[in-house]
Design a protein around this motif. Structure first.
Motif, PDB file in Angstrom:
ATOM      1  N   ASP A  56       0.812  -1.217   0.000  1.00 51.03           N
ATOM      2  CA  ASP A  56       0.000   0.000   0.000  1.00 51.03           C
ATOM      3  C   ASP A  56       0.844   1.266   0.000  1.00 51.03           C
ATOM      4  N   VAL A  57       2.148   1.112  -0.190  1.00 51.96           N
ATOM      5  CA  VAL A  57       3.041   2.261  -0.345  1.00 51.96           C
ATOM      6  C   VAL A  57       3.894   2.009  -1.590  1.00 51.96           C
ATOM      7  N   GLY A  58       4.884   2.858  -1.823  1.00 54.83           N
ATOM      8  CA  GLY A  58       5.700   2.728  -3.018  1.00 54.83           C
ATOM      9  C   GLY A  58       6.767   1.654  -2.897  1.00 54.83           C
ATOM     10  N   THR A  59       6.332   0.425  -2.685  1.00 54.50           N
ATOM     11  CA  THR A  59       7.242  -0.710  -2.534  1.00 54.50           C
ATOM     12  C   THR A  59       6.607  -1.947  -3.139  1.00 54.50           C
ATOM     13  N   VAL A  60       7.409  -2.754  -3.833  1.00 55.15           N
ATOM     14  CA  VAL A  60       6.962  -4.078  -4.236  1.00 55.15           C
ATOM     15  C   VAL A  60       7.900  -5.109  -3.623  1.00 55.15           C
ATOM     16  N   ALA A  61       7.317  -6.230  -3.225  1.00 53.97           N
ATOM     17  CA  ALA A  61       8.097  -7.330  -2.661  1.00 53.97           C
ATOM     18  C   ALA A  61       8.366  -8.354  -3.749  1.00 53.97           C
ATOM     19  N   ILE A  62       9.545  -8.940  -3.728  1.00 55.95           N
ATOM     20  CA  ILE A  62       9.892 -10.043  -4.620  1.00 55.95           C
ATOM     21  C   ILE A  62       9.977 -11.300  -3.769  1.00 55.95           C
ATOM     22  N   VAL A  63       9.142 -12.284  -4.106  1.00 56.15           N
ATOM     23  CA  VAL A  63       9.026 -13.503  -3.323  1.00 56.15           C
ATOM     24  C   VAL A  63       9.576 -14.677  -4.120  1.00 56.15           C
ATOM     25  N   ASP A  64      10.393 -15.495  -3.479  1.00 59.28           N
ATOM     26  CA  ASP A  64      10.937 -16.691  -4.104  1.00 59.28           C
ATOM     27  C   ASP A  64       9.834 -17.751  -4.159  1.00 59.28           C
ATOM     28  N   THR A  65       9.426 -18.158  -5.362  1.00 55.95           N
ATOM     29  CA  THR A  65       8.368 -19.156  -5.511  1.00 55.95           C
ATOM     30  C   THR A  65       8.880 -20.441  -6.159  1.00 55.95           C
ATOM     31  N   ASP A  66      10.198 -20.673  -6.063  1.00 59.14           N
ATOM     32  CA  ASP A  66      10.786 -21.917  -6.552  1.00 59.14           C
ATOM     33  C   ASP A  66      10.716 -22.954  -5.441  1.00 59.14           C
ATOM     34  N   PRO A  67       9.917 -24.020  -5.589  1.00 61.16           N
ATOM     35  CA  PRO A  67       9.764 -25.007  -4.504  1.00 61.16           C
ATOM     36  C   PRO A  67      11.069 -25.691  -4.122  1.00 61.16           C
ATOM     37  N   ASN A  68      12.050 -25.672  -5.008  1.00 57.44           N
ATOM     38  CA  ASN A  68      13.330 -26.326  -4.727  1.00 57.44           C
ATOM     39  C   ASN A  68      14.352 -25.390  -4.092  1.00 57.44           C
ATOM     40  N   SER A  69      13.962 -24.155  -3.872  1.00 58.42           N
ATOM     41  CA  SER A  69      14.880 -23.170  -3.307  1.00 58.42           C
ATOM     42  C   SER A  69      14.807 -23.173  -1.783  1.00 58.42           C
ATOM     43  N   PRO A  70      15.937 -22.957  -1.097  1.00 60.38           N
ATOM     44  CA  PRO A  70      15.902 -22.884   0.374  1.00 60.38           C
ATOM     45  C   PRO A  70      15.119 -21.686   0.899  1.00 60.38           C
ATOM     46  N   SER A  71      14.930 -20.669   0.040  1.00 63.25           N
ATOM     47  CA  SER A  71      14.161 -19.496   0.463  1.00 63.25           C
ATOM     48  C   SER A  71      12.749 -19.500  -0.121  1.00 63.25           C
ATOM     49  N   PHE A  72      12.249 -20.681  -0.486  1.00 62.43           N
ATOM     50  CA  PHE A  72      10.899 -20.793  -1.049  1.00 62.43           C
ATOM     51  C   PHE A  72       9.875 -20.149  -0.127  1.00 62.43           C
ATOM     52  N   ASN A  73       8.975 -19.361  -0.741  1.00 58.69           N
ATOM     53  CA  ASN A  73       7.874 -18.735  -0.009  1.00 58.69           C
ATOM     54  C   ASN A  73       8.336 -17.604   0.904  1.00 58.69           C
ATOM     55  N   GLN A  74       9.515 -17.053   0.624  1.00 60.35           N
ATOM     56  CA  GLN A  74      10.035 -15.964   1.443  1.00 60.35           C
ATOM     57  C   GLN A  74      10.277 -14.724   0.588  1.00 60.35           C
ATOM     58  N   ARG A  75      10.171 -13.562   1.232  1.00 61.85           N
ATOM     59  CA  ARG A  75      10.518 -12.308   0.563  1.00 61.85           C
ATOM     60  C   ARG A  75      12.032 -12.208   0.498  1.00 61.85           C
ATOM     61  N   VAL A  76      12.566 -12.133  -0.717  1.00 60.24           N
ATOM     62  CA  VAL A  76      14.015 -12.126  -0.891  1.00 60.24           C
ATOM     63  C   VAL A  76      14.548 -10.759  -1.292  1.00 60.24           C
ATOM     64  N   ALA A  77      13.664  -9.864  -1.709  1.00 64.77           N
ATOM     65  CA  ALA A  77      14.086  -8.512  -2.091  1.00 64.77           C
ATOM     66  C   ALA A  77      12.865  -7.620  -2.141  1.00 64.77           C
ATOM     67  N   GLU A  78      13.116  -6.325  -2.144  1.00 60.37           N
ATOM     68  CA  GLU A  78      12.038  -5.372  -2.347  1.00 60.37           C
ATOM     69  C   GLU A  78      12.581  -4.149  -3.057  1.00 60.37           C
ATOM     70  N   ALA A  79      11.736  -3.571  -3.880  1.00 58.43           N
ATOM     71  CA  ALA A  79      12.096  -2.371  -4.624  1.00 58.43           C
ATOM     72  C   ALA A  79      11.191  -1.233  -4.172  1.00 58.43           C
TER      73      ALA A  79
END
Length: 297
Positions: A57-80
């Motif tokens: 709801d502000v000037g930010t987008v979240a980038i979420v890891d959606t690779d099921p084989n990744s150790p960071s699956f389902n986590q926010r890994v970056a934001e712009a």
């Protein structure tokens, strides 16, 4: 399957197998992306389904890891981030390296680096150039299948803007042309990229744009379809507003969601794509929402 919940700031993600025996979806796992801001309604999945870009709801987008084989699956890994004004719509280039976010309150379209191998990953690398045209409330967007054309509905100007997104080109990320179309509520490309379909809310119709740069009718409306009155419930001379459109992968049919705020009805129209430049009405299905979903008397 991805579901965003603005109220709880939870995004639910799961890779769902086909369950033909029950035809039901399992409850998805979920994660809370933020505790200090709310999620927005705009989101886009990368072509390889390994990243989700979702607004707040502000000037930010979240980038979420959606690779099921990744150790960071389902986590926010970056934001712009770019400021206080939220994104209205988000699209991703087919090569998965750039995301575009329209920001109506800021009259801009942000270009975001989402290439994990890039040193600028997760940052806003600039705005779409406005040398040719100054944005006036950019909203709905659509990216061409080849990634070379971005269409942006500039709502207050009653035009669809053509942004060149050809990677490395001299006019990359710049507005290069305008198509005059009013009351647009959604835009989508057909699979071969030769035409774009736009829903026109106030006109209760859809229009087809020729976006093939080699065509003699490039940039022109080549077909318009007025949606018929719904059959159930029977409402003579009634038209609802088309709100969104999607095209099946083989391009043979479109689905159009319409909205009747007065009677609290939603309709899904099925359209046949006879040719890429022609839409034909097939049938509609009625969905009622809310406490006023009973057919009006």
């Amino acid at each position: 399957s991805v579901l965003g919940d603005e109220a709880s700031n939870i995004v639910s993600i799961e890779v769902l197998p086909t369950l033909l025996e029950t035809q039901l979806l399992r409850s998805a796992s979920s994660t809370q992306l933020y505790t200090d801001k709310n999620l927005g309604a705009a989101m886009a999945m990368s072509p390889t389904s390994d990243q989700l870009v979702i607004s707040t709801d502000v000037g930010t987008v979240a980038i979420v890891d959606t690779d099921p084989n990744s150790p960071s699956f389902n986590q926010r890994v970056a934001e712009a981030s770019w400021g206080a004004d939220p994104a209205y719509d988000i699209v991703i280039r087919p090569d998965g390296k750039r995301a575009y976010a329209s920001v109506p309150a800021d009259n801009s379209v942000k270009v975001i680096d989402i290439d994990p191998s890039s040193p600028g990953y997760g940052t806003v690398i600039g705005d779409v150039s406005t040398v040719f045209w100054v944005f006036n409330s950019p909203q709905e967007m659509a990216m061409s299948p080849d990634g070379e054309m971005l269409l942006v509905n500039d709502a207050s100007s009653a035009v669809i803007l053509h942004v060149n997104t050809y990677a490395g080109g001299p006019s990359e990320n710049a507005v290069v042309d305008t198509f005059h179309v009013n009351a647009v509520t959604d835009i989508v490309f057909n699979p071969d990229g030769s035409h774009a379909y736009a829903t026109l809310g106030g006109a209760h119709s859809l229009t087809v744009l020729d976006v093939d740069s080699t065509s003699a009718s490039f940039g022109q409306r080549v077909h318009t379809l007025l949606l018929p009155s719904p059959e159930v419930p029977p409402l003579p001379d009634f038209r609802n507003q088309p709100m969104s459109i999607s095209v099946v992968p083989d391009g043979s049919h479109c689905f159009v969601l319409t909205n009747d705020e007065v009677n609290d009805y939603h309709y899904v129209y099925l359209l046949e794509v006879d040719r890429p430049d022609t839409l034909l009405y097939t049938k509609e299905h009625t969905y009622g929402f809310g406490i006023s979903a009973a057919p009006p008397t």
